[in-house]
Scaffold this active site. Structure first.
Site, PDB file in Angstrom:
ATOM      1  N   LYS A  84       0.835  -1.197   0.000  1.00 40.99           N
ATOM      2  CA  LYS A  84       0.000   0.000   0.000  1.00 40.99           C
ATOM      3  C   LYS A  84       0.874   1.252   0.000  1.00 40.99           C
ATOM      4  O   LYS A  84       1.919   1.280   0.672  1.00 40.99           O
ATOM      5  CB  LYS A  84      -0.916  -0.036   1.226  1.00 40.99           C
ATOM      6  N   SER A 112      -9.669   1.441   2.456  1.00 38.67           N
ATOM      7  CA  SER A 112      -8.827   2.217   1.574  1.00 38.67           C
ATOM      8  C   SER A 112      -7.711   1.415   0.899  1.00 38.67           C
ATOM      9  O   SER A 112      -7.105   1.903  -0.048  1.00 38.67           O
ATOM     10  CB  SER A 112      -8.196   3.371   2.354  1.00 38.67           C
ATOM     11  N   SER A 125      -9.902  -0.674   6.689  1.00 39.49           N
ATOM     12  CA  SER A 125      -9.301  -0.547   5.356  1.00 39.49           C
ATOM     13  C   SER A 125      -8.607  -1.781   4.806  1.00 39.49           C
ATOM     14  O   SER A 125      -8.291  -1.824   3.621  1.00 39.49           O
ATOM     15  CB  SER A 125      -8.325   0.622   5.347  1.00 39.49           C
TER      16      SER A 125
END
Ligand code: GLN
Length: 491
Positions: free
Chosen positions: A83, A158, A182
């Site tokens: 990420k 996310s 997330s």
């Protein structure tokens, strides 16, 4: 043996590679082929490293492996997607924000150091909601990622890029971060496995902070053993993170094997209100699994107190912390720059932040500042902290009676692109089932359990702090029961 490298679990690949390290090159070649084929339609990566650069890394890893076979090399040669809010030395780390568009960190996050030590290869940085604020990956300043199971829909967020990369076969493992869901939300939306560890189990050193008392980095994978393997590598004490727990490293794969061998019976609590708020087709898939589990394990319904206040408490705490964490983006030390000559500080600061932050981030920074301001602090922030404490106390009691508490991970199916942007409250509501774990610091996992009209559904299990082994054992049981693992979407 020829391998279909794209869908093969990491734990199998590692065994293969240890016997014949040269295979790593053809494996990486096939991952990149897959990326060339599907990435245009998925858009999982913000930054993808060139294959030549990656090959150079492999040369080094293989050479070291041949020199020192004593080390375990748990992730030998495995391609991992990271990420874009986790610092990677020499690789751009943007947080999907314009304000950090050209930021190349001079250091690795602790989790990245650990991955490298175990022989993993970071192949790219994945898309996300800007500064991890969102549940669809549409708040990225660059582009929205698509759900590989239906490219008209979002992959969740996310950590949507990481989940999409896994589901599309563009990486074998992935790292995400989870502040209020997330990791688990995109895992549920893409038929992958994702775990939010106990607060303090995984070092946050090098994770760009959103809400520091809630943030955790966690593993994402296409099966339970891979998830356990990745958690084993990233978990453990780190003196560079003051909230890191002082516990010795645990081999979760070993623990998982032991538990699967002994098959202890579990006491399962079903979180009534969180089932009831879910869409009906999701309830059906969920209850079907629960019914089958309950033939072997003990099940009971339990209630959560203040279901309506939990989400408000989460967003108040998250925004308050975000407004203070994001104050550091002033364009002076890193990120976008502005002409500072003969201008006053406020003008420069305002210009940088107006240009650099997206709408959702600005909204949260403003609301967070309001929440913490004199006069409103008691009304909002302190009240939220009280709810957080009461919730913690309540679940302490629950976890004396139950090993795990269950609910659907998400109350809705993956929304269509654009659908949630029209109604921010609807978007916040999607997090109702996931935020509890972050508020109380407990670990939680999302496990794929089925599909509704071709769209994935996930089950969430939560346990008392530091009980990750039981969560993984449970995940393994469900994986056996439902048979959903190592799936790559037919993009
Ligand atoms: N959707 C939640 C939020 O926007 C959670 C995000 C996260 O876990 N990073 O705050």
């Amino acid at each position: 043996m020829t391998l279909n490298y794209i869908a093969t679990p990491a734990y199998r690949l590692v065994e293969e590679f240890k016997e014949d390290p040269d295979k790593i090159y053809s494996y990486i070649e096939s991952i990149y082929q897959r990326i060339r084929l599907v990435e245009e339609r998925i858009l999982a990566y913000i930054t993808l490293r060139s294959i030549d650069e990656v090959f150079k890394d492999i040369d080094r890893v293989v050479e070291n492996y041949k020199k020192s076979k004593k080390r375990s090399y748990r992730l030998f040669g495995i391609a991992i997607a990271v990420k874009d809010n986790i610092s990677t030395k020499g690789i751009r780390t943007t947080c999907a924000s314009k304000i950090l568009e050209n930021y190349v960190p001079p250091y690795d996050a602790t989790v990245i150091e650990r991955l490298k030590y175990e022989g993993a290869i970071v192949i790219g940085k994945t898309n996300m909601d800007e500064f991890a604020m969102g549940s669809t990956t549409e708040n990225s300043a660059f582009f929205p990622t698509r759900n590989p199971w239906d490219t008209t829909r979002v992959p969740g967020g996310s950590s949507g890029g990481s989940a999409a990369a896994l589901a599309a076969g563009e990486a074998t493992l992935a790292l995400g971060s989870d502040t209020g869901g997330s990791i688990r939300c995109p895992a549920a939306f893409t038929a992958t496995y994702g775990l939010k560890p106990t607060y303090g189990l995984v070092s946050r050193y090098g994770l760009v902070a959103y809400a520091s008392s809630l943030d955790q980095i966690g593993p994402m994978a296409r099966n339970t053993i891979d998830l356990a393997m990745l958690l084993t590598v990233i978990a453990g004490h780190d003196p560079r993170d003051s909230t890191s727990l002082r516990i010795a490293g645990i081999d979760y794969v070993k623990e998982l094997k032991y538990l699967v061998g002994t098959r202890p019976k579990l006491r399962l609590g079903i979180l009534k209100e969180l089932v009831e708020v879910s869409e009906e087709p999701i309830q059906k898939v969920f209850m079907n699994v629960v019914d089958r589990l309950c033939t072997e394990h003990t099940c009971n319904y339990i209630s959560i107190p203040y279901p309506k206040q939990i989400l408000a408490a989460y967003y108040i705490v998250a925004m308050a912390e975000a407004s203070s964490n994001l104050a550091r983006y002033d364009g002076v030390r890193y990120g976008i720059k502005s002409d500072v000559n003969n201008r006053n500080w406020v003008d420069v600061y305002t210009e940088i932040r107006t240009k650099g932050f997206g709408y959702e981030v600005k909204k949260r920074v403003a609301l967070g500042a309001y929440i913490l301001s004199a006069g409103y602090r008691d009304m909002y922030y302190l009240k939220a902290l009280r709810i957080r404490r009461m919730l913690k106390e309540y679940f302490n009691k629950v976890f004396n009676e139950y090993d795990l508490v269950l609910s659907p991970t998400m109350p809705v199916l993956p929304p269509r692109l654009g659908e949630m942007l029209e109604d921010p409250l609807k978007m916040y509501f999607m997090d109702i089932n996931t935020v509890i774990a972050n508020l109380i610091g407990a670990p939680a996992i999302s496990i794929p359990i089925g599909f509704v009209q071709g769209l994935p559904v996930g089950l969430q299990a939560m346990s008392k702090p530091l009980n990750e082994s039981i969560l993984l054992y449970f995940s393994y049981i469900v994986e056996e029961l439902q048979g959903i693992h190592d799936m790559v979407a037919p993009v």
